[in-house]
Design a protein around this motif. Structure first.
Motif, PDB file in Angstrom:
ATOM      1  N   MET A 189     -49.007 -30.763  52.415  1.00 43.16           N
ATOM      2  CA  MET A 189     -48.337 -31.632  51.326  1.00 43.16           C
ATOM      3  C   MET A 189     -47.417 -32.243  50.070  1.00 43.16           C
ATOM      4  O   MET A 189     -46.855 -33.124  50.347  1.00 43.16           O
ATOM      5  N   TYR A 190     -47.099 -30.622  49.752  1.00 46.25           N
ATOM      6  CA  TYR A 190     -45.188 -30.728  48.750  1.00 46.25           C
ATOM      7  C   TYR A 190     -44.367 -30.774  50.366  1.00 46.25           C
ATOM      8  O   TYR A 190     -43.831 -31.265  49.933  1.00 46.25           O
ATOM      9  N   LYS A 191     -44.498 -29.875  51.100  1.00 43.45           N
ATOM     10  CA  LYS A 191     -43.258 -30.143  52.195  1.00 43.45           C
ATOM     11  C   LYS A 191     -43.737 -32.280  52.707  1.00 43.45           C
ATOM     12  O   LYS A 191     -41.944 -32.560  52.963  1.00 43.45           O
ATOM     13  N   GLY A 192     -44.358 -32.276  53.481  1.00 50.33           N
ATOM     14  CA  GLY A 192     -44.163 -34.245  53.640  1.00 50.33           C
ATOM     15  C   GLY A 192     -44.383 -35.126  52.672  1.00 50.33           C
ATOM     16  O   GLY A 192     -44.167 -35.520  53.214  1.00 50.33           O
ATOM     17  N   ASP A 193     -44.781 -35.098  51.229  1.00 51.44           N
ATOM     18  CA  ASP A 193     -44.640 -35.919  50.938  1.00 51.44           C
ATOM     19  C   ASP A 193     -43.778 -36.100  49.240  1.00 51.44           C
ATOM     20  O   ASP A 193     -44.321 -35.351  49.076  1.00 51.44           O
TER      21      ASP A 193
ATOM     22  N   SER B 221     -69.311 -12.376  53.756  1.00 51.94           N
ATOM     23  CA  SER B 221     -70.326 -13.010  52.185  1.00 51.94           C
ATOM     24  C   SER B 221     -69.453 -13.517  51.292  1.00 51.94           C
ATOM     25  O   SER B 221     -68.605 -15.105  52.265  1.00 51.94           O
ATOM     26  N   ALA B 222     -70.043 -13.791  49.739  1.00 51.53           N
ATOM     27  CA  ALA B 222     -69.626 -15.101  49.468  1.00 51.53           C
ATOM     28  C   ALA B 222     -67.550 -14.665  49.146  1.00 51.53           C
ATOM     29  O   ALA B 222     -67.382 -15.539  49.095  1.00 51.53           O
ATOM     30  N   LYS B 223     -67.676 -13.667  48.953  1.00 52.71           N
ATOM     31  CA  LYS B 223     -65.733 -13.167  48.469  1.00 52.71           C
ATOM     32  C   LYS B 223     -65.041 -13.584  49.965  1.00 52.71           C
ATOM     33  O   LYS B 223     -64.953 -14.334  49.793  1.00 52.71           O
ATOM     34  N   ASP B 224     -65.490 -13.655  50.905  1.00 51.78           N
ATOM     35  CA  ASP B 224     -65.137 -14.173  52.010  1.00 51.78           C
ATOM     36  C   ASP B 224     -64.605 -15.453  51.934  1.00 51.78           C
ATOM     37  O   ASP B 224     -63.451 -15.923  52.219  1.00 51.78           O
ATOM     38  N   ALA B 225     -66.254 -16.239  51.999  1.00 51.87           N
ATOM     39  CA  ALA B 225     -65.572 -17.189  51.958  1.00 51.87           C
ATOM     40  C   ALA B 225     -64.827 -18.042  51.132  1.00 51.87           C
ATOM     41  O   ALA B 225     -64.113 -19.553  50.985  1.00 51.87           O
ATOM     42  N   LEU B 226     -64.760 -17.585  49.490  1.00 51.02           N
ATOM     43  CA  LEU B 226     -64.055 -17.882  48.579  1.00 51.02           C
ATOM     44  C   LEU B 226     -62.692 -17.962  48.764  1.00 51.02           C
ATOM     45  O   LEU B 226     -61.476 -18.346  48.466  1.00 51.02           O
ATOM     46  N   SER B 227     -62.228 -16.390  49.746  1.00 52.36           N
ATOM     47  CA  SER B 227     -60.861 -16.351  49.769  1.00 52.36           C
ATOM     48  C   SER B 227     -60.282 -17.396  50.964  1.00 52.36           C
ATOM     49  O   SER B 227     -59.093 -17.734  51.323  1.00 52.36           O
ATOM     50  N   GLN B 228     -61.327 -17.864  52.305  1.00 52.55           N
ATOM     51  CA  GLN B 228     -61.226 -18.369  52.744  1.00 52.55           C
ATOM     52  C   GLN B 228     -60.367 -20.117  52.340  1.00 52.55           C
ATOM     53  O   GLN B 228     -59.155 -20.736  52.668  1.00 52.55           O
ATOM     54  N   TRP B 229     -61.736 -20.157  51.664  1.00 51.79           N
ATOM     55  CA  TRP B 229     -61.599 -21.695  50.327  1.00 51.79           C
ATOM     56  C   TRP B 229     -59.734 -21.563  49.908  1.00 51.79           C
ATOM     57  O   TRP B 229     -59.567 -23.086  50.050  1.00 51.79           O
ATOM     58  N   LYS B 230     -59.515 -20.644  48.949  1.00 48.68           N
ATOM     59  CA  LYS B 230     -57.963 -20.659  48.590  1.00 48.68           C
ATOM     60  C   LYS B 230     -57.554 -20.670  49.495  1.00 48.68           C
ATOM     61  O   LYS B 230     -55.926 -21.797  49.141  1.00 48.68           O
TER      62      LYS B 230
ATOM     63  N   ILE C 169     -53.234 -26.262  52.596  1.00 49.83           N
ATOM     64  CA  ILE C 169     -52.870 -27.744  52.603  1.00 49.83           C
ATOM     65  C   ILE C 169     -52.228 -28.399  51.539  1.00 49.83           C
ATOM     66  O   ILE C 169     -50.921 -29.256  51.066  1.00 49.83           O
ATOM     67  N   ALA C 170     -52.449 -27.780  50.385  1.00 49.40           N
ATOM     68  CA  ALA C 170     -50.950 -28.019  49.171  1.00 49.40           C
ATOM     69  C   ALA C 170     -49.741 -27.756  49.393  1.00 49.40           C
ATOM     70  O   ALA C 170     -48.565 -28.773  48.791  1.00 49.40           O
ATOM     71  N   ASP C 171     -49.046 -26.576  50.170  1.00 51.38           N
ATOM     72  CA  ASP C 171     -47.703 -26.672  50.729  1.00 51.38           C
ATOM     73  C   ASP C 171     -47.344 -27.124  52.015  1.00 51.38           C
ATOM     74  O   ASP C 171     -46.831 -27.693  51.295  1.00 51.38           O
TER      75      ASP C 171
END
Length: 136
Positions: free
Chosen positions: A67-71, A48-57, A63-65
């Motif tokens: 990048m925060y740890k590495g840079d 469902s679209a809800k699954d897609a949104l949750s996977q995207w978030k 990725i943000a975590d």
């Protein structure tokens, strides 16, 4: 015609101790043909679209975590952005109801029983501003 995949060739090479290229050459001489494997989907399937949104978030946060740890530059920028958001004025919902021209037509709370002092002061300031516009 006999077929074999590259993962099968790698497994045979591991078992026999030969190189994958040596195993592949020998299998081709025996009449095997190399075929491509169907790519395996990564992650869980979307239903469902809800699954897609949750996977995207989820991936965005991961990725943000990373990048925060590495840079260190990303770390500084994210810390500064979070600090700025903390000091930014928060928008407050007004209890005043207005018409198309911006005139006060009512409130969403009772001024006698439900409104705070700040909300009552907001209403009085809006009434004063309306009367001052009428004087001009």
């Amino acid at each position: 015609m006999k077929t074999i995949t590259m993962s099968d060739v790698n497994e045979l090479a591991r078992r026999t101790g030969n190189t994958p290229m040596g195993v592949l050459t020998e299998l081709i001489e025996q009449g095997y043909q190399l075929t491509e494997e169907a790519p395996q989907p990564k992650g869980k399937p979307l239903s469902s679209a809800k699954d897609a949104l949750s996977q995207w978030k989820e991936s965005k946060q991961r990725i943000a975590d990373e990048m925060y740890k590495g840079d260190p530059l990303v770390r500084q920028l994210m810390d500064a952005d979070n600090a700025y958001k903390g000091f930014a004025p928060q928008s407050q919902k007004s209890i005043l109801q207005r018409d198309e021209q911006g005139n006060v037509t009512g409130t969403s709370k009772s001024m006698l029983t439900g409104a705070t002092m700040k909300e009552q002061a907001e209403l009085m300031a809006a009434i004063r501003a309306t009367y001052k516009q009428g004087d001009n």
